[in-house]
Design a protein around this motif. Structure first.
Motif, mmCIF file in Angstrom:
data_model
loop_
_atom_site.group_PDB
_atom_site.id
_atom_site.type_symbol
_atom_site.label_atom_id
_atom_site.label_comp_id
_atom_site.label_asym_id
_atom_site.label_seq_id
_atom_site.Cartn_x
_atom_site.Cartn_y
_atom_site.Cartn_z
ATOM 1 N N PHE A 15 0.325 -1.128 0.017
ATOM 2 C CA PHE A 15 0.157 0.032 0.036
ATOM 3 C C PHE A 15 1.135 1.337 -0.146
ATOM 4 O O PHE A 15 0.613 1.972 0.844
ATOM 5 C CB PHE A 15 -0.519 0.371 1.349
ATOM 6 C CG PHE A 15 -2.213 -1.305 0.625
ATOM 7 C CD1 PHE A 15 -3.270 -0.880 1.119
ATOM 8 C CD2 PHE A 15 -2.172 -2.371 1.542
ATOM 9 C CE1 PHE A 15 -4.404 -1.077 0.135
ATOM 10 C CE2 PHE A 15 -3.004 -2.593 1.454
ATOM 11 C CZ PHE A 15 -4.135 -3.141 1.074
ATOM 12 N N GLN A 18 -1.038 4.931 0.747
ATOM 13 C CA GLN A 18 -1.600 4.172 2.253
ATOM 14 C C GLN A 18 -0.359 4.525 3.122
ATOM 15 O O GLN A 18 -0.412 5.595 4.007
ATOM 16 C CB GLN A 18 -2.616 3.698 2.537
ATOM 17 C CG GLN A 18 -4.415 3.808 2.001
ATOM 18 C CD GLN A 18 -4.037 2.670 0.102
ATOM 19 O OE1 GLN A 18 -3.114 2.763 0.006
ATOM 20 N NE2 GLN A 18 -5.226 2.422 0.817
ATOM 21 N N ILE A 22 0.313 7.790 6.004
ATOM 22 C CA ILE A 22 0.233 7.349 7.400
ATOM 23 C C ILE A 22 1.124 7.765 7.389
ATOM 24 O O ILE A 22 0.698 8.628 8.943
ATOM 25 C CB ILE A 22 -0.099 5.806 7.888
ATOM 26 C CG1 ILE A 22 -1.452 5.373 7.296
ATOM 27 C CG2 ILE A 22 0.538 5.321 8.471
ATOM 28 C CD1 ILE A 22 -2.326 5.382 8.486
ATOM 29 N N MET A 97 -7.929 6.554 10.442
ATOM 30 C CA MET A 97 -7.510 6.601 9.193
ATOM 31 C C MET A 97 -6.338 5.337 9.896
ATOM 32 O O MET A 97 -6.069 4.106 9.062
ATOM 33 C CB MET A 97 -6.143 7.391 9.014
ATOM 34 C CG MET A 97 -6.467 8.858 8.509
ATOM 35 S SD MET A 97 -5.509 10.163 8.158
ATOM 36 C CE MET A 97 -4.685 9.659 6.426
ATOM 37 N N LYS A 100 -8.360 2.011 9.243
ATOM 38 C CA LYS A 100 -8.942 2.166 8.239
ATOM 39 C C LYS A 100 -7.999 1.155 7.216
ATOM 40 O O LYS A 100 -7.852 0.198 6.385
ATOM 41 C CB LYS A 100 -9.437 3.073 7.169
ATOM 42 C CG LYS A 100 -10.988 2.959 6.603
ATOM 43 C CD LYS A 100 -10.986 4.239 6.562
ATOM 44 C CE LYS A 100 -11.637 4.662 4.816
ATOM 45 N NZ LYS A 100 -11.697 5.502 4.248
ATOM 46 N N THR A 101 -6.627 1.721 7.667
ATOM 47 C CA THR A 101 -5.792 1.190 6.565
ATOM 48 C C THR A 101 -5.857 -0.446 6.769
ATOM 49 O O THR A 101 -5.327 -1.366 6.463
ATOM 50 C CB THR A 101 -4.747 2.323 6.781
ATOM 51 O OG1 THR A 101 -4.903 3.421 6.722
ATOM 52 C CG2 THR A 101 -3.245 2.083 5.867
ATOM 53 N N GLN A 102 -5.814 -0.561 8.264
ATOM 54 C CA GLN A 102 -5.462 -2.079 9.159
ATOM 55 C C GLN A 102 -5.944 -2.714 8.378
ATOM 56 O O GLN A 102 -5.350 -3.874 8.066
ATOM 57 C CB GLN A 102 -5.015 -1.689 10.732
ATOM 58 C CG GLN A 102 -5.099 -3.187 11.485
ATOM 59 C CD GLN A 102 -5.208 -2.426 12.206
ATOM 60 O OE1 GLN A 102 -5.369 -1.741 12.802
ATOM 61 N NE2 GLN A 102 -5.547 -3.406 13.258
ATOM 62 N N ILE A 105 -5.481 -3.098 4.662
ATOM 63 C CA ILE A 105 -4.061 -4.155 4.510
ATOM 64 C C ILE A 105 -4.323 -5.344 3.993
ATOM 65 O O ILE A 105 -4.590 -6.059 3.622
ATOM 66 C CB ILE A 105 -3.225 -3.575 4.824
ATOM 67 C CG1 ILE A 105 -2.570 -2.423 4.965
ATOM 68 C CG2 ILE A 105 -2.217 -4.403 5.075
ATOM 69 C CD1 ILE A 105 -1.736 -1.957 5.484
#
Ligand SMILES: Nc1ncnc2c1ncn2[C@@H]1O[C@H](COP(=O)(O)OP(=O)(O)OP(=O)(O)O)[C@@H](O)[C@H]1O
Ligand SMILES: [Mg+2]
Length: 588
Positions: A15, A18, A22, A97, A100-102, A105
């Motif tokens: 990612f 992202q 981050i 954030m 959400k990314t966690q 992924i």
């Protein structure tokens, strides 16, 4: 630091956008948090009624920035309060954030892993334990997701620690150097504890594999456990697996906790030594109060950095298990050719042998030819290799030697998808999904109409019982289709295979649970069907294969006899004749 690098690589490669976002967000959070430390300086000096000429460097910077010569008290309070609120709000937004990314992924990595699993040969599933597979997608994948959150926590706090340490550095370099030297000594006990993180991380993963495997078996074998009245054993198995897991978890979590928490008193001592030096060497009170506040804020931050690193180290075995499984699956990838399988004249098994891992040959030098439109039967004693043979024809296992060919082209040159789409299969133990009958058909052929479904049900002699179900076609079948009788399950499974309109229909004991009348009915339908397709039937009840074009008799993994029913039956010395006789004796 290896584990940090490994995770950074994993996340940044998967990612990149992202990841950069981050990193920026994390830096903003670190700066926002640090502002609250900077803002305590002016407040302390204003409260101590320091004259502007005696302001510390930071207070001068703040006063200049906001255009004051002498900072008002109200403004200093407001500045400190709002810096705390700003830091809090930034944390909330950034955490959102991160979560959400966690999960994005995790979804990507785990779905790709699932895809790798299903692109592999079937052997991958039979070789890897169910507990390990399930656990990888349950507990271990959670740890993988959590490591992303922890990694960002590591970076936020790492940046913050650097900013925090730069404040005392700016105020008194000597004092801060003394603090840093004292701090190095705190690393010794923490380093020692850290060496225990990885072994316990591995233990936790392996005990979780066992625990999930016990759970899966206990629940799927609930009926068996209860009928053997072995519930005590089931509970004990669970207890013992849980207790091994719990023991490892208690130590693991205590180690992780202690790395962060132990640092606090040790770090504080380092801070106190430095401050007492500063006090004795004429550093002003306002500066000392700012340094003291910075130290207070810094200790938990460094504690989190240390703890996050340990956590990531402890979660590495979880990631490695998932990574290794995906790698194994890719190494066992089903060979897939480009040729489209549309029709055929002949399927041939040429000098084909096969062995399951570490066992001797289960199939020995099999030569078999199945012509288009043939209706062949495979019979033989239990364990003689009949199911294994059909598994090979389905392309679930690859031959150890010899080959499976379609019109003289090796099966591996065909697209496996195009080949399997043309095969209808009813396994020895049919599996129906915990969905409605209708959805089970849609699963097999997504665009099938209700008429087609009823047609298939008619062929499988199932119309009456399906109509009698409370919600007809839309009745839910329960786990594995448990709400149906064995014979009903077999019939639905047969209808589900037929609806695909296959070129080849493989039936492995597909009517073994049926009563004679039902079987006869289905036999007639199958005989009708077999006029338009190629059939491979494995049967125990030999009366069902009278009409086969060719019967192959298997023994110890080899085809020992073949011919039509009449050919084989006319030879009184044949194994087939003995099989018929013994079945006849059973009936009479
Ligand atoms: N996944 C497996 N791993 C190892 N050995 C296996 C596996 N599946 C089957 N076998 C072995 O291969 C041999 C042939 O099994 P197979 O299931 O093909 O027999 P079968 O003729 O279909 O028997 P049945 O009539 O009882 O269904 C048996 O000795 C069995 O123990
Ligand atoms: Mg079998």
């Amino acid at each position: 630091m290896n584990e940090i690098i490994k995770f950074v690589k994993l996340f940044s490669l998967n990612f990149p956008t992202q990841f950069i976002l981050i990193i920026i967000a994390v830096s903003i959070q670190a700066i926002a948090n640090s502002l609250s430390v900077v803002a305590i300086g002016p407040l302390a000096e204003v409260l101590l009624q320091t004259e502007p000429k005696d302001y510390s460097r930071i207070t001068i910077l703040v006063a200049d920035f906001f255009g004051y010569e002498k900072l008002p008290v109200d403004f200093s309070f407001l500045l400190f309060g709002s810096s705390l609120i700003f830091a809090g709000l930034t944390s909330v937004v950034i955490q959102y954030m991160v979560f959400k990314t966690q999960f994005a992924i995790l979804e990507k990595i785990m779905s790709e892993t699932m895809e790798d699993f299903f692109n592999s040969k079937y052997e991958f599933f039979s070789d890897t334990g169910m507990g390990k597979l399930l656990n990888s997608f349950q507990k271990e994948s959670d740890k993988l997701g959590a490591s992303f959150g922890i990694l960002t926590k590591f970076f936020v706090n790492f940046f913050q620690a650097i900013i925090f340490i730069s404040i005392p550095f700016y105020i008194s370099t000597q004092l801060t150097l003394i603090f840093l030297i004292c701090l190095i000594f705190t690393a010794i006990p923490i380093w020692f504890i850290n060496t225990k993180v990885r072994p316990y991380g591995e233990l936790i993963t392996s005990t979780a594999n066992t625990l999930i495997s016990v759970l899966q078996e206990n629940f799927s074998a609930a009926k068996l456990i209860m009928s053997f009245h072995n519930k005590k054993r089931a509970v004990e198995d669970y207890k013992s697996a849980f207790s091994s897991h719990a023991k490892a978890a208690v130590i693991f979590q205590s180690i992780i906790y202690s790395t962060g928490i132990l640092f606090m008193p040790l770090g504080m001592c380092a801070g106190l030594i430095a401050i007492s030096w500063g006090y004795q060497n004429g550093v002003e009170i306002a500066s000392i109060s700012m340094i003291l506040f910075a130290f207070f804020r810094m200790m938990p931050v460094i504690g989190i950095v240390i703890q996050s690193r340990s956590e990531i180290k402890g979660f590495l075995p979880a990631f490695e298990q998932i990574e290794t499984l995906a790698k194994n699956a890719r190494n066992m990838q089903q060979r897939d050719g480009t040729k489209k399988f549309k029709k055929f004249s002949e399927i041939q098994l040429k000098n084909l042998s096969f062995s399951y891992q570490t066992r001797e040959n289960v199939l020995n030098d099999i030569n078999l030819s199945i012509k288009e439109g043939d209706n062949i039967a495979i019979v033989g004693t239990s364990g003689s290799g009949k199911t294994t043979l059909t598994d090979i024809i389905l392309g679930l296992y690859s031959p150890s030697s010899g080959s499976l060919e379609v019109d003289d082209i090796n099966i591996e040159e065909f697209s496996i998808e195009s080949y399997r789409k043309k095969i209808g299969y009813v396994p020895q133990e049919p599996f129906l999904f915990n969905k409605t009958i209708y959805e089970n058909f849609k699963w097999a052929k997504s665009n099938c109409s209700e008429d087609e479904i009823w047609n298939a049900l008619e062929i499988a002699n199932s119309t009456d019982f399906v109509k009698a179900l409370p919600e007809g076609l839309h009745t839910n079948l329960g786990d594995r289709g448990d709400s149906l009788s064995g014979g009903q399950r077999q019939r639905i499974a047969l209808a589900r295979a037929i609806i695909k309109k296959p070129l080849i229909l493989v039936l492995d004991e597909a009517t073994s649970s049926l009563d004679n009348e039902s079987e006869k009915f289905i036999q007639n339908s199958i005989n009708e069907l077999s006029k338009n397709l190629t059939m491979i039937t494995i049967a125990h009840r030999l009366s069902t294969i009278v009409n086969s074009d060719n019967i192959y008799v298997m023994k110890n993994g080899a085809i020992v006899e073949s011919g039509t029913y009449d050919d084989l039956f006319s030879d009184k010395n044949s194994i087939f004749y003995q099989m018929i006789s013994s079945q006849h004796n059973e009936i009479s």
